[in-house]
Design an enzyme around this catalytic site. Structure first.
Site, PDB file in Angstrom:
ATOM      1  NE  ARG A   1      -4.177  -1.639   0.282  1.00 46.13           N
ATOM      2  CZ  ARG A   1      -4.380  -2.907  -0.085  1.00 46.13           C
ATOM      3  NH1 ARG A   1      -3.440  -3.575  -0.717  1.00 46.13           N
ATOM      4  NH2 ARG A   1      -5.539  -3.497   0.146  1.00 46.13           N
TER       5      ARG A   1
ATOM      6  CB  SER B   1      -8.929  -2.092   3.851  1.00 49.60           C
ATOM      7  OG  SER B   1      -9.127  -3.392   3.372  1.00 49.60           O
TER       8      SER B   1
ATOM      9  CD  GLU C   1      -5.952   0.661   1.978  1.00 52.74           C
ATOM     10  OE1 GLU C   1      -6.527  -0.237   2.601  1.00 52.74           O
ATOM     11  OE2 GLU C   1      -5.914   0.721   0.751  1.00 52.74           O
TER      12      GLU C   1
HETATM   13  N1  EPU Z   1     -10.279 -11.247  10.006  1.00 54.42           N
HETATM   14  C1  EPU Z   1     -10.819 -11.130  11.260  1.00 54.42           C
HETATM   15  N2  EPU Z   1     -12.012 -10.477  11.391  1.00 54.42           N
HETATM   16  C2  EPU Z   1     -12.675  -9.969  10.327  1.00 54.42           C
HETATM   17  C3  EPU Z   1     -12.121 -10.106   9.038  1.00 54.42           C
HETATM   18  C4  EPU Z   1     -10.908 -10.746   8.900  1.00 54.42           C
HETATM   19  O1  EPU Z   1     -10.269 -11.585  12.248  1.00 54.42           O
HETATM   20  O2  EPU Z   1     -13.750  -9.371  10.537  1.00 54.42           O
HETATM   21  C5  EPU Z   1      -8.970 -11.894   9.880  1.00 54.42           C
HETATM   22  C6  EPU Z   1      -9.051 -13.342   9.449  1.00 54.42           C
HETATM   23  O3  EPU Z   1      -8.092 -14.055  10.171  1.00 54.42           O
HETATM   24  C7  EPU Z   1      -8.615 -13.314   8.010  1.00 54.42           C
HETATM   25  C8  EPU Z   1      -7.666 -12.154   7.989  1.00 54.42           C
HETATM   26  O4  EPU Z   1      -8.201 -11.213   8.906  1.00 54.42           O
HETATM   27  O5  EPU Z   1      -7.994 -14.506   7.661  1.00 54.42           O
HETATM   28  C9  EPU Z   1      -7.505 -11.499   6.636  1.00 54.42           C
HETATM   29  O6  EPU Z   1      -8.779 -11.107   6.157  1.00 54.42           O
HETATM   30  P1  EPU Z   1      -9.001 -10.834   4.609  1.00 54.42           P
HETATM   31  O7  EPU Z   1      -8.622 -12.023   3.824  1.00 54.42           O
HETATM   32  O8  EPU Z   1     -10.377 -10.330   4.406  1.00 54.42           O
HETATM   33  O9  EPU Z   1      -7.924  -9.729   4.278  1.00 54.42           O
HETATM   34  P2  EPU Z   1      -7.544  -8.337   4.984  1.00 54.42           P
HETATM   35  O10 EPU Z   1      -6.121  -8.437   5.396  1.00 54.42           O
HETATM   36  O11 EPU Z   1      -8.514  -7.929   6.008  1.00 54.42           O
HETATM   37  C10 EPU Z   1      -6.615  -7.353   2.765  1.00 54.42           C
HETATM   38  C11 EPU Z   1      -6.773  -6.090   1.951  1.00 54.42           C
HETATM   39  C12 EPU Z   1      -8.103  -6.113   1.225  1.00 54.42           C
HETATM   40  C13 EPU Z   1      -8.155  -7.321   0.324  1.00 54.42           C
HETATM   41  C14 EPU Z   1      -7.951  -8.589   1.183  1.00 54.42           C
HETATM   42  C15 EPU Z   1      -7.899  -9.852   0.362  1.00 54.42           C
HETATM   43  C16 EPU Z   1      -5.511  -4.447   3.251  1.00 54.42           C
HETATM   44  C17 EPU Z   1      -5.560  -3.199   4.059  1.00 54.42           C
HETATM   45  N3  EPU Z   1      -6.684  -4.927   2.838  1.00 54.42           N
HETATM   46  O12 EPU Z   1      -7.643  -7.337   3.746  1.00 54.42           O
HETATM   47  O13 EPU Z   1      -8.180  -4.938   0.436  1.00 54.42           O
HETATM   48  O14 EPU Z   1      -9.385  -7.399  -0.378  1.00 54.42           O
HETATM   49  O15 EPU Z   1      -6.712  -8.484   1.901  1.00 54.42           O
HETATM   50  O16 EPU Z   1      -6.641  -9.996  -0.193  1.00 54.42           O
HETATM   51  O17 EPU Z   1      -4.426  -4.953   2.978  1.00 54.42           O
HETATM   52  C18 EPU Z   1      -9.025  -2.701   0.389  1.00 54.42           C
HETATM   53  O18 EPU Z   1      -7.855  -2.334   0.336  1.00 54.42           O
HETATM   54  O19 EPU Z   1      -9.979  -1.887   0.393  1.00 54.42           O
HETATM   55  C19 EPU Z   1      -9.311  -4.122   0.496  1.00 54.42           C
HETATM   56  C20 EPU Z   1     -10.558  -4.570   0.666  1.00 54.42           C
END
Ligand code: EPU
Length: 339
Positions: free
Chosen positions: A164, A236, A332
């Site tokens: 990012r 996010s 972000e």
């Molecule tokens: N999780 C929780 N609670 C929740 C949601 C997620 O504990 O309510 C934990 C779970 O362990 C899960 C982990 O967080 O395995 C990761 O969740 P997720 O796969 O949804 O990914 P993220 O790290 O929350 C990032 C990006 C997203 C992107 C997803 C998928 C960032 C800031 N965000 O989210 O990007 O879609 O990975 O690759 O890096 C965006 O930038 O707007 C965005 C949606």
């Protein structure tokens, strides 16, 4: 090109926050961008580039010129046996660009399906999802220097991409209008199903195609992330914090539900969503703002919310996470103020 006064920005940011720009224009070509920036009415004023406003939090009216690049052409700039280079206008909707590539069998951006925003914003924060980042396919970024009006071009290494991160959020912050981004796409693509959610959804598909990946990712996103047309949000809201591996391992000992994600050697990415959920914010609503019930990283701005209200709520979340886990989570989204 029409230059508008006192433009209402509510429909131009996905959080749906009310704000006005003193001046607003959507230049449709490099020539129009230069014409706009050469107009002496705007010389001394602050300028803000917004793309589709999917990462912008307006805390107040914008006392300057808001520019929404609307350069929409797409052209092949080079082609070889293995790949082609596609030069894409900054105003092209990101997901339409992804669909355009998937339809033609050109691989590299399919894992970034369904991300709201414009092509011009993709290098700024190096958008990323489901095991892919924009930097994996970006080869060139063309921009106009707001001060000198010169047209410039950076190669991918010169963009200093990180998680990012890019030069456009550091040294060049507020100094450029991106006009075109050139991507290198594979003509014989190999799909990437490494991300756990994607792997799980495609477990019964034998040789998943670009279409299968795109569909799986759109379905995953739909299940987890709210549609900005229904409730204001910016995807996010926070970045996932990067901590030292030894710190993360200690945290895992007392928190077995924590999942860690790779970062640079010696470091680990911790899901900010997990930290926020552990602090009890998931699904919580406070007056006009809240945290999404299916994903704790997504903050919601209900009808009537103000940017200040959302920012104060975000700061409360940040403080609570810091007090409980001694971890800083950074926003972000870009908080916008002209004064
Ligand atoms: N999780 C929780 N609670 C929740 C949601 C997620 O504990 O309510 C934990 C779970 O362990 C899960 C982990 O967080 O395995 C990761 O969740 P997720 O796969 O949804 O990914 P993220 O790290 O929350 C990032 C990006 C997203 C992107 C997803 C998928 C960032 C800031 N965000 O989210 O990007 O879609 O990975 O690759 O890096 C965006 O930038 O707007 C965005 C949606």
């Amino acid at each position: 090109m029409i230059v508008e006064r006192d433009k209402d920005l509510k429909r131009l940011n996905t959080l749906g926050l009310s704000a006005k720009a003193v001046w607003y224009a959507a230049p449709g070509s490099v020539k129009e961008v230069i014409e706009l920036l050469s107009d002496t009415r705007f010389t001394a004023l602050p300028k803000l580039v917004i793309g589709s406003g999917s990462n912008t939090l307006f805390c107040e009216d914008y006392n300057g010129l808001v520019v929404r690049p609307a350069i929409m052409d797409i052209s092949i700039s080079e082609i070889s046996d293995k790949s082609l280079k596609l030069k894409v206008g900054a105003g092209v909707d990101w997901d339409k660009f992804v669909a355009y590539c998937v339809d033609r069998g050109w691989g590299g951006v399919e894992n970034l399906s369904g991300i709201p925003g414009c092509v011009g914003a993709s290098p700024v924060q190096n958008i990323g999802a489901y095991g892919s980042e924009a930097k994996d396919t970006i080869v060139l970024v063309d921009y106009i220097d707001i001060c000198t009006l010169q047209q410039r071009r950076l190669t991918a290494p010169e963009c200093h991409f990180g998680y990012r991160e890019s030069i456009f959020k550091q040294e060049l912050k507020g100094k450029t209008i991106i006009t075109y981004v050139t991507f290198e796409l594979a003509l014989n693509p190999v799909v990437n199903t490494t991300y756990a959610d994607v792997k799980e959804r495609l477990k019964s598909a034998e040789n998943p195609t670009l279409y299968d990946i795109r569909k799986a990712i759109i379905d995953i996103r739909k299940a987890k992330l709210p549609d900005p047309a229904e409730v204001g949000n910016a995807g996010s809201f926070f970045k996932n914090p990067i901590v030292e591996e030894s710190f993360a391992e200690k945290l895992m000992e007392s928190n077995p539900t924590l999942r860690l994600y790779p970062s640079s050697p010696g470091f680990t990415k911790i899901p900010a969503a997990w930290l926020i959920e552990q602090c009890g914010f998931k699904g919580v609503r406070e007056l006009n703002v809240g945290v999404h019930k299916n994903h704790a990283l997504v903050l919601l701005a209900y009808e009537g919310a103000t940017g200040r209200e959302l920012l104060e709520f975000a700061q409360k979340i940040k403080r609570t996470v810091k007090a409980r886990f001694s971890i800083d989570i950074d926003m972000e989204v870009n908080v916008t103020a002209s004064s």
